[in-house]
Design a protein around this motif. Sequence first.
Motif: not given
Length: 197
Positions: A148-156
Motif C-alpha cells: 500500500x502506498x498513499x497519503x492520509x491524515x491520521x487521528x492526530x
Amino acid sequence: MAIKLNGVDVGAIQFTDNRPGKTIHIGPFLPTSATDGDVWIDSDTQNNAGKNLLQTLNLATIVGRTVNLSINADYKDAYIIVRGLVLSANADLTITCNNDLVSYVDSTASPTTYLLKVPSVKSAITTNKFIFKFEDVQDNQGYQLGTVEGIYRNAANNVVPIFFAGAWLQIQPLTSIQLTISAGGFTAGTVLVYGVN
C-alpha cells in the motif's frame, strides 16, 4: 485507431471482452473519467501492462464496516485505488485476502490478522488516497505479497505518507480482497479495481 509495431501496421484495436467502456487511456496518471471496462496503459517502463478497470464502487453506498472486492481470474495482477476515503469515526483500515483472518506476516515478519493496515485514519477528511497492489494473484505456488502506498491524515491530524508491505501465507489464488475499518462507517470515497494482463 490502429497500432504500429516497429513501424509496421498491426491493425485496429479490437475489444474482445464483454465489458462496458471501450476507451484506452495512455499516460502516467490515473484517468479521471474512466468507466468500467476502460483500459489504462501507464508509461512506467518497468510495467507497461494495460490496466483494465473492472469495478467502480462508491463507498457512500456501503452499509457496515467491510467492503468485499472480487478479483477476476482473467488477470495477472490487481490494483485497488481508493480516492477521497471519508470515515464517520477515526479508524484503522485493514486489508485481508479471501476472508482469511489468520495467515499473515507484516514487514517485520511478525504474525498479524491482516495483509496491510493503514493505522488511525482521521474521520471527516476528504483528501485520503491509497493504492493497493497485488502481483501474481493467480499464483498457487508461493505466498501473496501486497503493498500500500498513499497519503492520509491520521487521528492526530498529521499528514502521513505511507508505504507498507505484507505477506499472505496461504498458497492459493487470490479471489477476493476485503477492506475493513475498525470503527464507524464509510461516508464517502471511490474504490477503483483494476486488473492487469
